[in-house]
Scaffold this active site. Structure first.
Site, PDB file in Angstrom:
ATOM      1  N   ASP A 147     -61.834  23.969   3.596  1.00 35.72           N
ATOM      2  CA  ASP A 147     -60.551  24.682   3.521  1.00 35.72           C
ATOM      3  C   ASP A 147     -59.495  23.855   4.250  1.00 35.72           C
ATOM      4  O   ASP A 147     -59.615  23.599   5.448  1.00 35.72           O
ATOM      5  CB  ASP A 147     -60.688  26.069   4.166  1.00 35.72           C
ATOM      6  N   GLU A 207     -60.670  24.597  -0.815  1.00 35.10           N
ATOM      7  CA  GLU A 207     -59.754  25.737  -0.715  1.00 35.10           C
ATOM      8  C   GLU A 207     -58.362  25.289  -0.285  1.00 35.10           C
ATOM      9  O   GLU A 207     -58.207  24.570   0.703  1.00 35.10           O
ATOM     10  CB  GLU A 207     -60.352  26.728   0.297  1.00 35.10           C
ATOM     11  N   LYS A 254     -63.239  23.746   8.085  1.00 33.16           N
ATOM     12  CA  LYS A 254     -61.799  23.557   8.068  1.00 33.16           C
ATOM     13  C   LYS A 254     -61.556  22.057   8.150  1.00 33.16           C
ATOM     14  O   LYS A 254     -62.215  21.356   8.938  1.00 33.16           O
ATOM     15  CB  LYS A 254     -61.168  24.252   9.271  1.00 33.16           C
ATOM     16  N   ASP A 310     -56.178  30.150  -1.941  1.00 27.70           N
ATOM     17  CA  ASP A 310     -56.112  31.220  -0.941  1.00 27.70           C
ATOM     18  C   ASP A 310     -54.634  31.596  -0.797  1.00 27.70           C
ATOM     19  O   ASP A 310     -54.141  32.509  -1.481  1.00 27.70           O
ATOM     20  CB  ASP A 310     -56.739  30.715   0.383  1.00 27.70           C
ATOM     21  N   SER A 364     -66.753  30.537   8.500  1.00 28.52           N
ATOM     22  CA  SER A 364     -65.684  29.552   8.486  1.00 28.52           C
ATOM     23  C   SER A 364     -65.692  28.830   9.835  1.00 28.52           C
ATOM     24  O   SER A 364     -65.530  29.460  10.878  1.00 28.52           O
ATOM     25  CB  SER A 364     -64.349  30.276   8.263  1.00 28.52           C
ATOM     26  N   LYS A 414     -58.091  37.937  -0.466  1.00 29.66           N
ATOM     27  CA  LYS A 414     -57.904  38.548   0.849  1.00 29.66           C
ATOM     28  C   LYS A 414     -56.992  39.740   0.621  1.00 29.66           C
ATOM     29  O   LYS A 414     -55.813  39.554   0.304  1.00 29.66           O
ATOM     30  CB  LYS A 414     -57.206  37.579   1.808  1.00 29.66           C
ATOM     31  N   LYS A 431     -68.301  26.911   5.678  1.00 27.66           N
ATOM     32  CA  LYS A 431     -66.979  26.420   5.259  1.00 27.66           C
ATOM     33  C   LYS A 431     -66.399  25.634   6.418  1.00 27.66           C
ATOM     34  O   LYS A 431     -66.310  26.140   7.533  1.00 27.66           O
ATOM     35  CB  LYS A 431     -66.086  27.614   4.903  1.00 27.66           C
ATOM     36  N   GLY A 437     -61.305  36.002   4.840  1.00 25.53           N
ATOM     37  CA  GLY A 437     -61.144  36.794   6.059  1.00 25.53           C
ATOM     38  C   GLY A 437     -59.949  36.302   6.840  1.00 25.53           C
ATOM     39  O   GLY A 437     -59.421  35.207   6.583  1.00 25.53           O
TER      40      GLY A 437
HETATM   41  O1  OSB Z   1     -57.613  30.180   5.477  1.00 28.59           O
HETATM   42  O2  OSB Z   1     -59.300  31.396   5.215  1.00 28.59           O
HETATM   43  C1  OSB Z   1     -58.365  31.015   5.923  1.00 28.59           C
HETATM   44  C2  OSB Z   1     -58.647  32.622   9.376  1.00 28.59           C
HETATM   45  C3  OSB Z   1     -57.336  32.901   9.630  1.00 28.59           C
HETATM   46  C4  OSB Z   1     -56.366  32.547   8.722  1.00 28.59           C
HETATM   47  C5  OSB Z   1     -56.736  31.892   7.545  1.00 28.59           C
HETATM   48  C6  OSB Z   1     -58.064  31.623   7.267  1.00 28.59           C
HETATM   49  C7  OSB Z   1     -59.030  31.955   8.218  1.00 28.59           C
HETATM   50  C8  OSB Z   1     -60.444  31.643   8.065  1.00 28.59           C
HETATM   51  C9  OSB Z   1     -61.451  32.475   8.833  1.00 28.59           C
HETATM   52  O3  OSB Z   1     -60.864  30.713   7.424  1.00 28.59           O
HETATM   53  C10 OSB Z   1     -61.982  33.582   7.996  1.00 28.59           C
HETATM   54  C11 OSB Z   1     -62.723  34.600   8.826  1.00 28.59           C
HETATM   55  O4  OSB Z   1     -63.813  34.299   9.299  1.00 28.59           O
HETATM   56  O5  OSB Z   1     -62.206  35.724   9.002  1.00 28.59           O
HETATM   57 MG    MG Z   2     -58.271  29.755   3.518  1.00 29.96          MG
END
Ligand code: OSB
Ligand code: MG
Length: 368
Positions: free
Chosen positions: A187, A212, A161, A237, A133, A261, A159, A289
């Site tokens: 995302d 996402e 953001k 999510d 991510s 998650k 992925k 994650g």
């Molecule tokens: O939205 O998936 C998410 C991290 C913290 C809170 C929300 C998210 C995320 C990530 C990172 O996208 C996921 C990871 O590498 O642990």
């Molecule tokens: Mg997410």
């Protein structure tokens, strides 16, 4: 063979680089571990809540309060994770708090029973494909450099953001730089509204695996509407907080893919139920994650090894997050990470490392 006490350990760890999302910037993790100690064994669970309630309504100090004030008093010396989940259902919400306790109880029991979490959950893989991510970068150049670095390490899926204003052109730049074959998804962490439907439809030309959580957590109906206006599959999510929400979301067409998650849905038992539901409905799932350290990561890898996890997850290597993980580091090999296969979650904190990171330890005696 009984639980004697439970320790709540608070700790702090820096991230290797700031992680920016549409909801904020994380530079470190404010950690909470649940440590179950019995006469014969111990068990560990990591709370995934962030320091502030920006991703979801839970936050780590709030989880600490819920755990110590409401959840720990429910625990008896012989309680199983399954019994805990049932008892804790009288407390509304607070899924991340519940999940941390559930995981520690599961780890404790599975260690005693000499079975791995992966085997217990029904894992069919010994290693899982790893995605990464990528946070919002200051410039497009920096983004291309960051993605290029992760691809060089072997991550099999990227992925990005996104947020309004840093979306279409950023995705276009990454597609143009790295080609059409790269597995790519975005995302939004709830940053858009249904009025942005035609804007989000511009992402269709980039052949993304999924978008996402484009809309707010509570706006399931908005996601149904959006699904009709956007060709790219919608993945939820934040919205998926329970098995029942997952079933409803699938039934009404709010999503065609689910990010599971365990922390967000109250634990691994609920995650397994959601996984089984998605398999029966033909809905692909992947493991999200929350920037977990090795404790949470180990358990997530066990879950991600189930057969319904057909898309690469955000279960990246330890080095993507920390210079020194609290457990032995998880490493990327040919785009995959090995699933722990020893008893319980398969790892424990390295005592010296955890002690050096720790700020507070509180012990609760468990009695009938
Ligand atoms: O939205 O998936 C998410 C991290 C913290 C809170 C929300 C998210 C995320 C990530 C990172 O996208 C996921 C990871 O590498 O642990
Ligand atoms: Mg997410």
């Amino acid at each position: 063979m009984t639980i004697q006490h439970i320790e709540i350990r608070r700790a702090h760890i820096n991230l290797v680089s700031p992680f920016r999302t549409s909801f904020g910037v994380e530079v470190d993790r404010d950690l909470l571990y649940v440590h179950v100690v019995g006469s014969d064994e111990e068990g560990w669970g990591e709370c995934v809540a962030m320091a502030a309630p920006l991703y979801s309504s839970e936050y780590v100090d709030g989880c600490d309060e819920v755990i110590t004030r409401y959840l720990l008093p429910m625990i008896t010396p012989t309680m199983t994770a399954q019994e805990f989940v049932l008892a804790a259902s009288s407390i509304r919400g607070n899924f991340m708090a519940k999940a941390a306790v559930e995981t520690a109880l599961l780890d404790y029991r599975l260690r005693r029973d000499k079975i791995s979490l992966a085997t217990f959950l029904g894992a069919t893989q010994t290693r899982v494909a790893s995605g990464v991510s990528v946070g919002i970068q200051s410039t497009t150049e920096e983004l291309l450099e960051t993605v290029s670095g992760y691809l060089a390490q072997g991550y099999v899926r990227i992925k990005l953001k996104i947020e309004p204003g840093l979306d279409i052109e950023r995705v276009r730049a990454v597609r143009e730089a790295f080609g059409d074959d790269m597995l790519l998804q975005v995302d939004a962490n709830s940053a858009y509204t249904i009025d942005d439907a035609s804007h989000l439809a511009k992402l269709d030309e980039f052949n993304l695996l999924l978008i996402e959580q484009p809309l707010p957590e509570e706006d399931l109906i908005g996601h149904v509407e959006l699904s009709k206006k956007v060709g790219t599959p919608i993945c939820l999510d934040e919205s998926i907080t329970t098995f029942d929400v997952a079933r409803g979301a699938i039934d009404i067409g709010a999503c065609s893919i689910i990010n599971i998650k365990p922390g967000r849905v109250g634990g691994y038992l609920e995650s397994k139920k959601i996984h089984d539901l998605c398999v029966s409905r033909g809905v692909p799932v992947w493991c999200g994650g929350m920037l977990e350290t090795g404790i949470g990561r180990a358990a997530n890898l066990a879950l991600a090894a189930l057969p319904g996890f057909t898309l690469p997850g955000d279960t990246s290597a330890s080095s993507r997050y920390f210079t020194q993980d609290v457990t032995e580091p998880f490493v990327l090999r040919d785009g995959y990470i090995d699933v722990p296969n020893t008893v319980g979650i398969g790892v424990r904190p390295i005592a010296d490392v955890l002690d050096a990171m720790s700020s507070k330890s509180t012990k609760f005696v468990v009695s009938r």
